[in-house]
Structure formats: C-alpha cells, structure tokens
Design an enzyme around this catalytic site. Structure first.
Site, short mmCIF file in Angstrom:
data_model
loop_
_atom_site.label_atom_id
_atom_site.label_comp_id
_atom_site.label_asym_id
_atom_site.label_seq_id
_atom_site.Cartn_x
_atom_site.Cartn_y
_atom_site.Cartn_z
N ASP A 73 0.75 -1.09 0.01
CA ASP A 73 0.27 -0.44 -0.03
C ASP A 73 0.92 0.94 -0.30
OD1 ASP A 73 -2.54 1.78 2.08
OD2 ASP A 73 -2.35 1.29 0.28
N LYS B 195 2.29 3.55 -6.01
CA LYS B 195 2.07 2.49 -6.58
C LYS B 195 2.72 2.02 -8.12
CE LYS B 195 -0.88 3.33 -3.42
NZ LYS B 195 -1.00 2.66 -2.46
N ASP C 114 -3.31 -2.68 -2.02
CA ASP C 114 -4.13 -2.29 -2.11
C ASP C 114 -4.22 -1.20 -3.53
OD1 ASP C 114 -5.04 1.02 0.00
OD2 ASP C 114 -6.56 -0.21 -1.34
N ASN C 115 -5.62 -0.15 -3.92
CA ASN C 115 -6.32 0.80 -5.04
C ASN C 115 -5.39 0.17 -6.51
OD1 ASN C 115 -3.75 2.22 -2.47
ND2 ASN C 115 -6.26 3.07 -3.25
N GLU D 185 -10.98 4.75 0.35
CA GLU D 185 -11.87 4.49 1.68
C GLU D 185 -12.59 5.97 1.79
OE1 GLU D 185 -8.63 3.75 0.38
OE2 GLU D 185 -7.39 5.15 0.87
O1 LIG Z 1 -0.83 7.44 -3.07
C1 LIG Z 1 -1.82 6.77 -2.31
N1 LIG Z 1 -0.66 5.90 -1.27
C2 LIG Z 1 0.76 6.00 -1.22
C3 LIG Z 1 1.20 5.78 -0.05
C4 LIG Z 1 2.16 6.26 0.95
C5 LIG Z 1 3.30 5.79 1.59
O2 LIG Z 1 3.70 5.14 1.79
C6 LIG Z 1 5.04 4.93 2.35
N2 LIG Z 1 5.91 4.62 1.74
C7 LIG Z 1 6.86 4.97 0.45
N3 LIG Z 1 7.82 4.00 -0.37
C8 LIG Z 1 7.67 3.10 1.34
C9 LIG Z 1 8.92 2.28 1.33
F1 LIG Z 1 8.01 1.24 1.98
F2 LIG Z 1 9.16 1.12 0.07
F3 LIG Z 1 9.33 2.51 1.86
C10 LIG Z 1 6.93 3.89 1.67
C11 LIG Z 1 4.97 6.67 2.13
O3 LIG Z 1 5.62 7.70 2.66
C12 LIG Z 1 3.50 6.66 2.49
O4 LIG Z 1 3.70 6.40 4.22
C13 LIG Z 1 -2.88 6.45 -2.15
C14 LIG Z 1 -3.53 7.61 -2.63
C15 LIG Z 1 -5.03 7.12 -2.52
N4 LIG Z 1 -5.41 8.06 -3.50
O5 LIG Z 1 -7.28 8.48 -3.58
O6 LIG Z 1 -5.06 8.71 -4.79
C16 LIG Z 1 -5.55 6.11 -2.64
C17 LIG Z 1 -5.39 5.28 -1.38
O7 LIG Z 1 -5.54 4.22 -0.89
C18 LIG Z 1 -3.26 5.45 -1.52
O8 LIG Z 1 -2.68 3.88 -0.93
MG LIG Z 2 -4.09 2.29 -0.29
#
Ligand SMILES: O=C(NC/C=C/[C@H]1O[C@@H](n2cnc(C(F)(F)F)c2)[C@H](O)[C@@H]1O)c1cc([N+](=O)[O-])cc(O)c1O
Ligand SMILES: [Mg+2]
Length: 214
Positions: free
Chosen positions: A141, A144, A169-170, A199
């Site tokens: 999650d 993407k 997810d997504n 969500e």
């Molecule tokens: O962009 C979305 N999610 C991106 C989620 C990103 C999250 O994952 C972390 N991360 C990045 N790399 C790592 C790792 F692990 F690689 F280190 C961890 C980022 O710092 C952030 O907290 C999103 C967008 C929508 N939306 O409706 O736009 C809906 C959703 O459910 C979503 O999850």
């Molecule tokens: Mg998500």
C-alpha cells in the site's frame, strides 16, 4: 506553521480512542477521515476484506509496505495469533513517528516492527536483520509505481514461499497497472480481484490477492 494531517489524526486518536483498544483506534481514524479530513487509509470497507484475508491466512510473518499513520498496521496486528509478527516499512520519518504513537495507543507495539527507510534498501536486509525465513502475507500500500519493483525484489531476496499471499491496495484507484498485469499474467501467481470502494468515498477501488506459487 500549523500541524500536519497525520498529526491531526494522531491527536484525534489520543483524544477519542481508548488506550489498548485497537478497535476504538480503527473507528476513531475512520470517523475522523470520513467526517473531518480524508486520508489515504485503506479504510473500513476495504479493511473488512483485509481482515478476512488476514484471518484466512493465519500468518506467522507479515510485511506491510507503506505504514503511513498506522491504520492498516493496527487492523492487521490486532488479528495476529500470539507470536506472529508484522514488519512495516515507512520511508517518511514524520509519518513513521505518528504511526508509532498510533500503534502504541492501540497497545500493539509488541507485535509490530516499524522500520524507517526505503524498501529497496530495507527489503534485502530483512533476513539477517530480523531472522526471518519467508513472509506468509504481504500488504502492499505504498507508492503505486513501487508495487512491481518491490514485488520482484521480494522474489529475488527469497522472501516468498509457495503459498505466500500478496494483497495490494488501490489496484483500480489510483491504480497500479504494471503490477496488476504482472500478477495476472505471470505463471508464478494465482490472482483474484476483490471489488470494493475507495476509502471514505463512493468511487470504485479494490484489492488484488495474489498467491505466489513458487
Ligand atoms: O498514493 C497512495 N498511497 C501512497 C502511500 C504512500 C505511503 O507509503 C510510504 N512509503 C513509500 N515507500 C515506502 C517503502 F515501503 F517503500 F519504503 C513506504 C510513504 O511514505 C507514504 O506514507 C494512495 C492514494 C490514494 N488516493 O485516493 O489518491 C488512495 C490510497 O489508498 C493510497 O494508498
Ligand atoms: Mg492505499
């Protein structure tokens, strides 16, 4: 310089959820994000599908990519059998700090290993860092565009076994088209789509469950 959205979510949890009560933490975040400020938690509708898959998998080792505020971390950790562990990776230190406090408020810190850093660096270190064999369940999650490269990295690092479950997810919104094509066309995966909603909104989204066949 006001607060951040994750801080506002944490403050609401600390004010409204009962310490040690994971369900009250989950419902507090869902209430805040459906009525006050939207946030990218997996949410209550997709969360029920996530819960069902955690329960049917009965995982000993779980990996989560993308902790954010710790909502799905709490959802998963509350359902783990004694002795099972959830490793969650977050690359944003501010989000990681918020998640740490949300997880603590839920009383689940003993089941959770929160790692701060990038997946490309941390995934190859997991086996020696945490004495892990393989992951039984991976909840994906995070960014993407990282779904596919990180799945391939998990394969290359020998962190998946025949029967390991990937839950992404997504896969509709925002979408992860390259990942979806890979798991649906690779002979190494048995993939299934669970239709749901984004969500807190009336927009289609869903989870893709993919079983690694080894
Ligand atoms: O962009 C979305 N999610 C991106 C989620 C990103 C999250 O994952 C972390 N991360 C990045 N790399 C790592 C790792 F692990 F690689 F280190 C961890 C980022 O710092 C952030 O907290 C999103 C967008 C929508 N939306 O409706 O736009 C809906 C959703 O459910 C979503 O999850
Ligand atoms: Mg998500």
């Amino acid at each position: 310089t006001g607060t951040t959205r994750p801080i506002r979510i944490l403050q609401f949890v600390q004010r409204c959820a009962k310490h040690g009560d994971a369900l009250s933490v989950i419902s507090a975040i869902d209430s805040f994000c459906s009525k006050v400020e939207w946030a990218m938690n997996v949410g209550d509708k997709k969360g029920e599908i996530l819960d069902a898959i955690v329960l049917e998998t009965r995982p000993r080792w779980v990996l989560e990519l993308g902790t954010y505020c710790g909502y799905s971390t709490v959802r998963i950790a509350r359902l783990l059998p004694p002795g099972a562990r959830l490793v969650t990776i977050e690359m944003n230190p501010h989000y990681a700090q918020v998640a740490k406090e949300v997880i603590q408020h839920a009383g689940l810190e003993a089941q959770v290993e929160l790692l701060v850093g990038s997946s490309s660096i941390l995934i190859p270190q997991l086996k020696k860092k945490l004495d892990i064999e393989k992951f039984d369940l991976v909840f994906i999650d995070h960014w993407k565009i990282s779904y596919l490269p990180d799945t391939k990295l998990l394969e290359e690092c020998g962190l998946l076994r025949a029967g390991s479950v990937l839950l992404a997810d997504n896969v509709v919104c925002p979408g992860a088209p390259d990942y979806l094509h890979y798991v649906r066309n690779s002979p190494q995966y048995q993939s299934q789509y669970y239709q749901s909603y984004l969500e807190y909104l009336q927009v289609e989204d869903g989870l893709e469950k993919s079983i690694f066949l080894g």
